[in-house]
Enzyme design. Structure first.
Site, short mmCIF file in Angstrom:
data_model
loop_
_atom_site.label_atom_id
_atom_site.label_comp_id
_atom_site.label_asym_id
_atom_site.label_seq_id
_atom_site.Cartn_x
_atom_site.Cartn_y
_atom_site.Cartn_z
N LYS A 159 -23.71 -21.58 14.07
CA LYS A 159 -22.58 -21.04 14.82
C LYS A 159 -22.31 -19.64 14.28
O LYS A 159 -21.32 -19.38 13.61
CB LYS A 159 -21.36 -21.95 14.70
CG LYS A 159 -21.46 -23.16 15.62
CD LYS A 159 -20.25 -24.06 15.56
CE LYS A 159 -19.09 -23.54 16.36
NZ LYS A 159 -19.22 -23.69 17.82
N1 PMP Z 1 -23.42 -25.61 21.87
C1 PMP Z 1 -22.60 -24.58 21.63
C2 PMP Z 1 -23.04 -23.20 22.03
C3 PMP Z 1 -21.36 -24.78 21.02
O1 PMP Z 1 -20.54 -23.76 20.78
C4 PMP Z 1 -20.97 -26.10 20.68
C5 PMP Z 1 -19.62 -26.33 20.05
N2 PMP Z 1 -19.68 -26.20 18.67
C6 PMP Z 1 -21.85 -27.15 20.95
C7 PMP Z 1 -23.08 -26.87 21.54
C8 PMP Z 1 -21.50 -28.57 20.57
O2 PMP Z 1 -21.46 -28.69 19.17
P1 PMP Z 1 -20.49 -29.71 18.44
O3 PMP Z 1 -20.66 -31.02 19.12
O4 PMP Z 1 -20.98 -29.73 17.04
O5 PMP Z 1 -19.11 -29.19 18.57
#
Ligand code: PMP
Length: 295
Positions: A159
């Site tokens: 991220k």
């Molecule tokens: N893809 C992106 C681009 C995201 O920003 C997120 C949110 N964090 C997700 C997928 C899903 O990740 P998570 O389930 O860990 O929140």
């Protein structure tokens, strides 16, 4: 209801080791994070006063930092404690937590070897990411004209703030055309993910198909939902999925910390039903996130 801008809210933000007044959690305009996307972050949810999967999120935060060459001046357990503390101080019951790490202002060009590393954690009460009315009848997605980048050109499994430029471009494009969100393809034209969530499809024999996360985030929610589905005896297949296959699927949903389990009713001209499988996965996910770990 008009929402209060995020810089005008009140309370405390954990900022470089202490809880400071919300209005004092500021940075200088000349900082490397802002100019060169030297910044990584997390998105966590609080359910009934507890952060869901806190340790996993903190681990991913540190992994994102390491992929950016950022050495975090705290231990993971210190960030976990700080996250819990700030949620308590802010008395957040059901909300969101946003930890972020960025390079400061000591150098202001491409190189940032000497820049101080800053860390902040903010939290606030928060509800549904998508409009709850839309969420219950399924959201509509377009297919973005922007693609997820080739994994050899970005730290794709993190991220890192810079990766979100494409997401905002895609989301704005979708919203300007009346859609709620956007489905992005990967650099080879396979289905990848939505702008802040992973995607799943259901076929007519009840299997779930989801893209292999080899150029985009393997979400924590995605992994939980796969576990839940398998525990219910649902077959989950991770593979490359081409957009031409959309016409064959009968159901579709997104998963993410913010999105939770959100049904999709349309992707461009393709229509999907909100079937029992999706409602049931959503119910099970909601039960899981609110289950207190044994004291
Ligand atoms: N893809 C992106 C681009 C995201 O920003 C997120 C949110 N964090 C997700 C997928 C899903 O990740 P998570 O389930 O860990 O929140």
């Amino acid at each position: 209801m008009e929402s209060i801008p995020y810089d005008k809210r009140t309370g405390k933000i954990w900022f470089n080791g202490k809880a400071v007044e919300w209005s004092d959690a500021n940075i200088h305009v000349l900082n490397h994070g802002l100019h060169y996307a030297s910044c990584v972050f997390e998105g966590e949810r609080v359910y009934d006063g507890e952060i869901f999967k806190l340790e996993e999120h903190t681990e991913r935060l540190f992994y994102s930092a390491s992929r950016m060459g950022i050495k975090v001046p705290y231990l993971q357990k210190e960030i976990n404690e700080a996250s819990k503390n700030i949620v308590n101080i802010q008395k957040v019951q059901n909300g969101y937590v946003r930890p972020l790490i960025w390079r400061g202002s000591e150098m202001m060009a491409i190189s940032a070897q000497k820049n101080k590393i800053h860390v902040a954690i903010a939290t606030w009460e928060w509800g549904s990411y998508f409009d709850p009315k839309l969420k219950s009848k399924g959201i509509r997605l377009n297919i973005s004209s922007w693609r997820r980048p080739n994994p050899n050109s970005v730290p794709w499994d993190t991220k890192a703030a810079g990766l979100y430029m494409i997401c905002t471009l895609s989301k704005h494009e979708a919203e300007s055309k009346g859609f709620t969100d956007s489905l992005m393809l990967d650099h080879e034209g396979n289905i990848a993910e939505a702008t802040g969530a992973n995607i799943f499809f259901k076929n007519e024999i009840g299997e779930l198909h989801t893209p292999t996360p080899d150029s985009f985030l393997d979400g924590i929610t995605r992994r939980e939902v796969i576990k839940i589905a398998k525990s219910k005896g649902i077959k989950v297949i991770e593979r490359k999925i081409k957009p031409e296959e959309l016409k064959k699927f009968v159901g579709c949903f997104l998963t993410g910390t913010a999105a939770e389990v959100t049904p999709v009713s349309e992707i461009n001209e393709y229509k999907f039903k909100i079937c029992n499988t999706i409602t049931d996965l959503n119910d099970s996910y909601q039960t899981l996130v609110r289950k207190k770990t044994a004291a």
